[in-house]
Design an enzyme around this catalytic site. Sequence first.
Site, PDB file in Angstrom:
ATOM      1  N   ASP A 252       3.190  -2.243   7.188  1.00 14.09           N
ATOM      2  CA  ASP A 252       1.903  -1.735   7.459  1.00 14.09           C
ATOM      3  C   ASP A 252       1.236  -2.868   6.698  1.00 14.09           C
ATOM      4  O   ASP A 252       1.534  -3.473   6.023  1.00 14.09           O
ATOM      5  CB  ASP A 252       1.673  -0.228   6.551  1.00 14.09           C
ATOM      6  CG  ASP A 252       0.284   0.382   7.100  1.00 14.09           C
ATOM      7  OD1 ASP A 252      -0.643  -0.386   8.035  1.00 14.09           O
ATOM      8  OD2 ASP A 252      -0.234   1.331   7.033  1.00 14.09           O
TER       9      ASP A 252
HETATM   10  C1  BGC Z   1      -3.029   1.524   9.007  1.00 10.26           C
HETATM   11  C2  BGC Z   1      -1.945   1.380  10.181  1.00 10.26           C
HETATM   12  C3  BGC Z   1      -2.549   0.226  11.051  1.00 10.26           C
HETATM   13  C4  BGC Z   1      -2.970  -1.020  10.492  1.00 10.26           C
HETATM   14  C5  BGC Z   1      -3.296  -1.863  11.445  1.00 10.26           C
HETATM   15  C6  BGC Z   1      -3.362   0.105   8.308  1.00 10.26           C
HETATM   16  O1  BGC Z   1      -4.565   0.520   7.424  1.00 10.26           O
HETATM   17  O2  BGC Z   1      -2.296   2.212   8.116  1.00 10.26           O
HETATM   18  O3  BGC Z   1      -1.690   2.609  10.747  1.00 10.26           O
HETATM   19  O4  BGC Z   1      -1.724   0.039  12.336  1.00 10.26           O
HETATM   20  O5  BGC Z   1      -3.785  -0.855   9.624  1.00 10.26           O
HETATM   21  O6  BGC Z   1      -4.805  -1.669  11.831  1.00 10.26           O
END
Ligand code: BGC
Length: 759
Positions: free
Chosen positions: A230
């Site tokens: 993530d």
């Molecule tokens: C989120 C993810 C997301 C990623 C990219 C993170 O803060 O938890 O679900 O895909 O950001 O935007």
Amino acid sequence: MLDVDRLLTQLTLEEKSGLLSGSDFWHTAPVERLGIPAIMCSDGPHGLRVQLEAADHVGLAESVPATCFPTASALASSWNPDLVHEVGRALGREAKKWGVSVLLGPGVNIKRSPLCGRNFEYFSEDPFLSGEMGAAMVNGIQSEGVGASVKHFAANNQESDRLRVSAEIDERTLREIYLPAFERVVTAADPWTVMCAYNKVNGVHASEHHWLLSDVLREEWNWNGVVVSDWGAVHDRAAALEAGLDWEMPPDLPGSPRAIVDAVNDGTLDEATVDRSVRRVLSLVMNSIDQTDDSATFDEEVHHLLARRAAAESIVLLKNEKGTLPLGAGTVGVIGEFARTPRFQGAGSSQVNPTAVDIPLDELRNHLGQERVRFAPGYALSDETDEARLVADAVELARAVDTVVCFVGLPGSFESEGFDRTHLEIPGNQAALLDAIADVNTDVVVVLVNGSVVRISDWIDSVPAVVECWLGGQASGGAISDVLTGAVNPSGRLAETLPVRLEDNSAFLNFPGDSGRVRYGEGVFVGYRAHDQLRQDVTFPFGHGLSYTTFELSDLEVELTGSVQEDDLTAEVAVWVTNTGSVPGSEVIQVYVGDDESSVARPPRELKAFAKAHLDPGARRRVKLDLGQRAFSFWSETLERWAVEAGEFTISVGHSSRDLPLTETVHVDAPSLEPPLSGWSTLHEWRADSLGTRLLDKAVPDTSLLKDEGMIQVIGTMPMATLAAFPGLGLHHELLEELIQSWSKTRGLPPGVEPQPTG
Ligand code: BGC
């Protein structure tokens, strides 16, 4: 075509480390010298968020226009994997048009608490339903040659302290509740990537969790895709790589690649580990490039119509007394700012820049005719105080019309990625408005717009009809109008319980945790599993949803084949479903399994199969559903594997988790799960075993207290080895050893394991 093996021999360690780190917010690192291009990824679960200029992970900067499909909480309420597959395909097509190789979704985390700010992005409180929906979406996306990224692996069930909190969960709970949706997606849809979670699991960052990322995900589930972090979840690059995390996003440059190179150079990281991940990332790049299509395009209008159909199928008709819906002839007062300023998606990384937005008020006017529909905003979205004039106008309108359609729900500031709610209430001004309207008009239809459940127990009895629309995407305005007017017969079913009180949620005592930890103390009793075990009233149960027609289920038959012994037990569940009403409609046939007697605490019933059937009035169909051995199993902490206990199981079939008109009890034969008798087994355990009782009775004198019923009740929980040390019972260690040997010999088993001496 890139040749991974050849490239691996040509890449320098620096280039390999770069490949594992990405080059910017959304791209892998290219290696121009060897012709390795960059590929792009993009959010998110229900619509694309392609940022061509400024980039962020919370949805602040601009993104290209894309269809905003219904959010996961809505889509799950359709209970229709085929529909979710179609939405996935459409997402894949849009991704392709923008050159996106990996779409960052779906999210299959379990709704442990209704307070989780990101629940709108997740499917359900139930792992089976989440897994079916997640797999359908991934299969849909990937059918277009675009990869999916199932997220957030694992146990990311809250936003509070989400980057640091440790989710403290026992293995059985992980295996039965928090991992199965991922397992289903991985084994049934083979996602190109899996995104690790931000949080820790039992003290270890998900990004560094070898057991999760390698033992379970790759070894047990036999998967060889790319694990991506993530955004910002990596804290120790070498440790993450070692654990099985391949691709860090966004890259921490130049720190992360440097850390990998240093670790290899100082001998703490094997270069073979680096190569293993590089191979996976290169395969992903190669696969993506092979399927890139510069001429790909999609029809915005067609996708908007799909979004509308999906939103309509996701709407749940919670209550409909007096045939209030569909709207009949007569005047309609539409009340509530949400009818004019719709809320249709959540905030954060999943936020989409929609290609078009349907306004519910306009759609209702189009359907019903301008002259029949009047509007009053009733409340302002920016201000929570009760604005007397808005309420007075709304009440006056409510008095003047035949039927009121009142839109209430959660403003965007109430729920979002990044924080959790602290209560389940709708804003006070909306609740007060509802009261005032219900006082002057008895035909009030409430339209709920919210990403995760709100408490409606205060006012549900004062209105005849309620529809739950969730955050239904850019076409939800049209979809709401379709359902209210009867153009579409609602067929959504709740994918999460509507509790009477927040306090009834089983995670209430342990959410969102403190001091860096959140204890999943409720274990496997999550959602309806807990409400049922605690025999709590709920406002509406998991699986509930009405229709403008009625259905009858009859003639349940359950046929078992295979055996636990052979690891191939299956049950075929067959049932007739009949549309007993006067309009076409769809019923969701739900199958729950409960183990009547179990040596471990198990929920009274768990969803194990479902099917959606569309039927014309009077039509009937035999629906068959299959249950595999897993449907009967629990995760045994002692055996460290899935296990089925012999005995009776209740198969219940019906319309919701609390409306199960058909049940059948089946007997399942299975090898005993009891460990062999040993000195560590208690007197009760010896006595519960027929051979054990026989041997013991023969060995000790009739006067022994080990045969005295009253005494057995008191000392029965003591291990035999402890009792053997007590004088006067007629048992001593040598005799116990003989008993164990004879028991094991007669049963043909190795002797049971004795307790290890301490100290
Ligand atoms: C989120 C993810 C997301 C990623 C990219 C993170 O803060 O938890 O679900 O895909 O950001 O935007």
